[in-house]
Design a protein around this motif. Structure first.
Motif, PDB file in Angstrom:
ATOM      1  N   GLU A   1       0.815  -1.226   0.000  1.00 41.13           N
ATOM      2  CA  GLU A   1       0.000   0.000   0.000  1.00 41.13           C
ATOM      3  C   GLU A   1       0.845   1.271   0.000  1.00 41.13           C
ATOM      4  N   GLY A   2       2.151   1.130   0.211  1.00 44.56           N
ATOM      5  CA  GLY A   2       2.985   2.318   0.346  1.00 44.56           C
ATOM      6  C   GLY A   2       2.697   3.059   1.646  1.00 44.56           C
ATOM      7  N   ALA A   3       2.411   2.294   2.712  1.00 49.01           N
ATOM      8  CA  ALA A   3       2.068   2.894   4.009  1.00 49.01           C
ATOM      9  C   ALA A   3       3.268   2.858   4.947  1.00 49.01           C
ATOM     10  N   GLU A   4       3.358   3.855   5.821  1.00 50.55           N
ATOM     11  CA  GLU A   4       4.455   3.894   6.796  1.00 50.55           C
ATOM     12  C   GLU A   4       4.286   2.829   7.871  1.00 50.55           C
ATOM     13  N   ALA A   5       3.036   2.595   8.272  1.00 51.67           N
ATOM     14  CA  ALA A   5       2.800   1.678   9.385  1.00 51.67           C
ATOM     15  C   ALA A   5       1.409   1.071   9.275  1.00 51.67           C
ATOM     16  N   GLY A   6       1.164   0.052  10.090  1.00 51.36           N
ATOM     17  CA  GLY A   6      -0.143  -0.598  10.042  1.00 51.36           C
ATOM     18  C   GLY A   6      -0.440  -1.368  11.314  1.00 51.36           C
ATOM     19  N   PHE A   7      -1.699  -1.724  11.457  1.00 53.61           N
ATOM     20  CA  PHE A   7      -2.113  -2.597  12.566  1.00 53.61           C
ATOM     21  C   PHE A   7      -3.135  -3.579  12.002  1.00 53.61           C
ATOM     22  N   ALA A   8      -2.932  -4.869  12.257  1.00 55.89           N
ATOM     23  CA  ALA A   8      -3.833  -5.885  11.707  1.00 55.89           C
ATOM     24  C   ALA A   8      -4.908  -6.243  12.717  1.00 55.89           C
ATOM     25  N   THR A   9      -6.107  -6.448  12.223  1.00 53.12           N
ATOM     26  CA  THR A   9      -7.255  -6.696  13.100  1.00 53.12           C
ATOM     27  C   THR A   9      -7.949  -8.010  12.738  1.00 53.12           C
ATOM     28  N   ALA A  10      -8.858  -8.424  13.613  1.00 54.52           N
ATOM     29  CA  ALA A  10      -9.521  -9.719  13.474  1.00 54.52           C
ATOM     30  C   ALA A  10     -10.496  -9.785  12.308  1.00 54.52           C
ATOM     31  N   SER A  11     -10.943  -8.627  11.823  1.00 58.44           N
ATOM     32  CA  SER A  11     -11.884  -8.593  10.707  1.00 58.44           C
ATOM     33  C   SER A  11     -11.817  -7.204  10.080  1.00 58.44           C
ATOM     34  N   GLY A  12     -12.434  -7.069   8.930  1.00 59.28           N
ATOM     35  CA  GLY A  12     -12.513  -5.754   8.308  1.00 59.28           C
ATOM     36  C   GLY A  12     -13.326  -4.796   9.160  1.00 59.28           C
ATOM     37  N   MET A  13     -14.407  -5.292   9.756  1.00 61.87           N
ATOM     38  CA  MET A  13     -15.258  -4.415  10.559  1.00 61.87           C
ATOM     39  C   MET A  13     -14.525  -3.873  11.783  1.00 61.87           C
ATOM     40  N   SER A  14     -13.703  -4.721  12.426  1.00 58.12           N
ATOM     41  CA  SER A  14     -12.992  -4.207  13.604  1.00 58.12           C
ATOM     42  C   SER A  14     -11.968  -3.155  13.181  1.00 58.12           C
ATOM     43  N   ALA A  15     -11.414  -3.274  11.978  1.00 66.84           N
ATOM     44  CA  ALA A  15     -10.490  -2.250  11.473  1.00 66.84           C
ATOM     45  C   ALA A  15     -11.242  -0.926  11.280  1.00 66.84           C
ATOM     46  N   ILE A  16     -12.404  -1.003  10.653  1.00 58.92           N
ATOM     47  CA  ILE A  16     -13.184   0.203  10.355  1.00 58.92           C
ATOM     48  C   ILE A  16     -13.639   0.886  11.650  1.00 58.92           C
ATOM     49  N   VAL A  17     -14.186   0.089  12.564  1.00 59.64           N
ATOM     50  CA  VAL A  17     -14.659   0.651  13.835  1.00 59.64           C
ATOM     51  C   VAL A  17     -13.501   1.278  14.616  1.00 59.64           C
TER      52      VAL A  17
ATOM     53  N   ALA B   1     -22.926   4.698  -0.742  1.00 59.52           N
ATOM     54  CA  ALA B   1     -22.851   3.282  -1.085  1.00 59.52           C
ATOM     55  C   ALA B   1     -21.661   2.669  -0.368  1.00 59.52           C
ATOM     56  N   ILE B   2     -21.905   2.046   0.781  1.00 63.08           N
ATOM     57  CA  ILE B   2     -20.838   1.418   1.557  1.00 63.08           C
ATOM     58  C   ILE B   2     -21.285   0.038   2.017  1.00 63.08           C
ATOM     59  N   PHE B   3     -20.323  -0.724   2.499  1.00 63.86           N
ATOM     60  CA  PHE B   3     -20.584  -2.064   3.000  1.00 63.86           C
ATOM     61  C   PHE B   3     -21.686  -2.023   4.073  1.00 63.86           C
ATOM     62  N   GLY B   4     -22.574  -3.017   4.073  1.00 66.62           N
ATOM     63  CA  GLY B   4     -23.754  -3.009   4.936  1.00 66.62           C
ATOM     64  C   GLY B   4     -23.458  -2.814   6.418  1.00 66.62           C
ATOM     65  N   SER B   5     -22.481  -3.536   6.965  1.00 66.10           N
ATOM     66  CA  SER B   5     -22.188  -3.417   8.397  1.00 66.10           C
ATOM     67  C   SER B   5     -21.584  -2.058   8.716  1.00 66.10           C
ATOM     68  N   THR B   6     -20.829  -1.485   7.784  1.00 64.91           N
ATOM     69  CA  THR B   6     -20.277  -0.144   8.001  1.00 64.91           C
ATOM     70  C   THR B   6     -21.432   0.856   8.085  1.00 64.91           C
ATOM     71  N   HIS B   7     -22.424   0.673   7.223  1.00 62.18           N
ATOM     72  CA  HIS B   7     -23.623   1.509   7.233  1.00 62.18           C
ATOM     73  C   HIS B   7     -24.305   1.415   8.597  1.00 62.18           C
ATOM     74  N   THR B   8     -24.410   0.207   9.133  1.00 63.31           N
ATOM     75  CA  THR B   8     -25.027   0.003  10.445  1.00 63.31           C
ATOM     76  C   THR B   8     -24.244   0.727  11.544  1.00 63.31           C
ATOM     77  N   ILE B   9     -22.920   0.622  11.515  1.00 64.85           N
ATOM     78  CA  ILE B   9     -22.084   1.285  12.533  1.00 64.85           C
ATOM     79  C   ILE B   9     -22.327   2.799  12.494  1.00 64.85           C
ATOM     80  N   ILE B  10     -22.283   3.352  11.286  1.00 66.31           N
ATOM     81  CA  ILE B  10     -22.389   4.813  11.145  1.00 66.31           C
ATOM     82  C   ILE B  10     -23.782   5.301  11.534  1.00 66.31           C
ATOM     83  N   THR B  11     -24.810   4.570  11.102  1.00 70.02           N
ATOM     84  CA  THR B  11     -26.182   5.020  11.270  1.00 70.02           C
ATOM     85  C   THR B  11     -26.728   4.715  12.657  1.00 70.02           C
ATOM     86  N   LYS B  12     -26.351   3.547  13.200  1.00 69.27           N
ATOM     87  CA  LYS B  12     -26.982   3.094  14.433  1.00 69.27           C
ATOM     88  C   LYS B  12     -26.118   3.300  15.670  1.00 69.27           C
TER      89      LYS B  12
END
Ligand SMILES: *Cc1c(COP(=O)(O)O)cnc(C)c1O
Length: 386
Positions: free
Chosen positions: A72-88, A106-117
């Motif tokens: 990705e050309g990133a300086e640093a990173g942290f790996a998480t158990a799922s995509g959702m835990s990364a986003i949250v 137009a975003i992934f369904g669970s991301t929509h739930t996090i943001i909206t709910k």
């Protein structure tokens, strides 16, 4: 020492540290040991490099993260158990009560739930902006807007957002620019190159590529990832070393897989376009795509997802799935095996047709995750099902 004690000692305490192994070993351990109190003190005090506990860091997880950062050309990173835990983690680390988030609609369904709910429960407000109309975003910015959150290509409608223009917009308003790069993968595009401060991934999809494990990652500037690290080491969404080991092997083949997923997808999209049962079809690298020019500019390939609208709505969507002989019906995507999904009768069935339309999902929409089977076999199955 008795023979019994020796064998016990070997069984329980002997270190097996094979040297010069070709594939890096898996560090399946929850914590790490020290030679003495002084070394332990120094590692805990951050004066000496070292691992403490696998919720904080682990060599296998670090290997996966380092490889993904390089892609990705990133300086640093942290790996998480799922995509959702990364986003949250990105939301909860950088947003606080009273802040406002701008997200494409137009975003992934669970991301929509996090943001909206869930975010509103913590006093974090949001506005969804039209992914296909960045000119309208200016009007949605407020004095308390802190983050711009985007997905491109969008799921499942495959809209393409101009990453460069979005980066300029984010800089102009001093917004933290956060991109979900799951659909394109770093082989397809690298948002950091266009100014993204943070990139999030569901490694469950193309990065694993074989539907085996869940995983995620957050990548970006060192000082931001430091904050993510401090949040995650306390809250614990850390990736398991075993999953990291699987995903790290997968990264070694990501470019060759994405090349084939994309060439298969382009072949299928080209062959299906104009079919009499389909009212429209979208693929980023087809000239008919509304944002074709942007896609060609910022993407190295068109990706492995093709979507199209069946004439006849819900009923024909269900019939299409039932007629398929080879393609899998499953909730995942980004697999060696081709997958078909019909969002209106599955992932988005609980929404009204109006709500579905607002997030770009029509009743006859079919999403194909194009696998690595022979392209003619995939096409044949879709054609007979149509
Ligand atoms: C699947 C997916 C996620 C969530 O990832 P998980 O690993 O399932 O938690 C987030 N964003 C996109 C675009 C996805 O497709």
């Amino acid at each position: 020492m008795s023979t019994h004690r020796i064998t016990q000692a070997i069984r329980i305490r002997a270190d097996q540290t094979p040297e010069k192994e070709h594939s890096t070993p898996l560090f399946l351990t929850s914590s790490f040991t020290y030679d003495d109190a002084e070394e332990m003190r120094a590692v805990f005090a951050d004066e000496k490099e070292g691992n403490i506990y696998s919720r904080f860091s682990n060599p296998t997880v670090q290997e996966f993260t380092d490889r993904l950062c390089a892609l990705e050309g990133a300086e640093a990173g942290f790996a998480t158990a799922s995509g959702m835990s990364a986003i949250v983690a990105t939301f909860l680390t950088f947003l606080k009560k009273g802040d406002h988030l701008l997200s494409c609609n137009a975003i992934f369904g669970s991301t929509h739930t996090i943001i909206t709910k869930y975010l509103p429960k913590y006093g974090i407000d949001y506005t969804y902006v039209n992914a296909a109309d960045p000119a309208a975003w200016e009007a949605a910015v407020r004095p308390n807007t802190k983050m711009l959150y985007l997905e491109t290509p969008t799921n499942p409608g495959l809209d393409i957002i101009d990453l460069q223009a979005a980066g300029e917009f984010a800089r102009r308003h001093q917004l933290l620019y956060n991109v979900d790069n799951c659909f394109a993968t770093p082989i397809g595009q690298t948002p950091i190159q266009y100014g993204a401060d943070l990139v999030v991934h569901s490694a469950t999809k193309w990065i694993d590529g074989q539907g085996r494990v869940l995983g995620g990652a957050i990548l970006g500037k060192k000082e931001l990832i430091k904050e993510i690290y401090l949040f995650c080491r306390s809250t614990g969404p850390s990736l398991s070393p075993f999953n990291a080991w699987v995903l790290s092997r997968s990264l070694e083949t990501l470019d060759v897989r994405m090349e084939r997923h994309s060439s298969n997808a382009l072949h299928i999209a080209t062959a299906l376009e104009g079919h009499h049962s389909i009212s429209w079809l979208k693929y980023p690298f087809l000239p008919s795509h509304p944002q074709y020019d942007i896609a060609r500019r910022q993407m190295n390939n068109g990706g492995g997802i093709v979507c199209f609208e069946l004439k006849g709505g819900l009923e024909s969507g269900r019939n299409f799935l039932n007629n398929l002989k080879m393609l899998s019906l499953t909730a995942n995507l980004g697999d060696t095996r081709s997958i078909a999904s019909h969002p209106a009768s599955t992932t988005h069935a609980k929404l009204t047709p109006e709500e579905r339309a607002a997030v770009g999902i029509s009743d006859g929409l079919i999403r194909i995750s194009v696998g690595l089977e022979h392209r003619d076999d995939i096409l044949q199955d879709i054609l007979q099902a149509l």
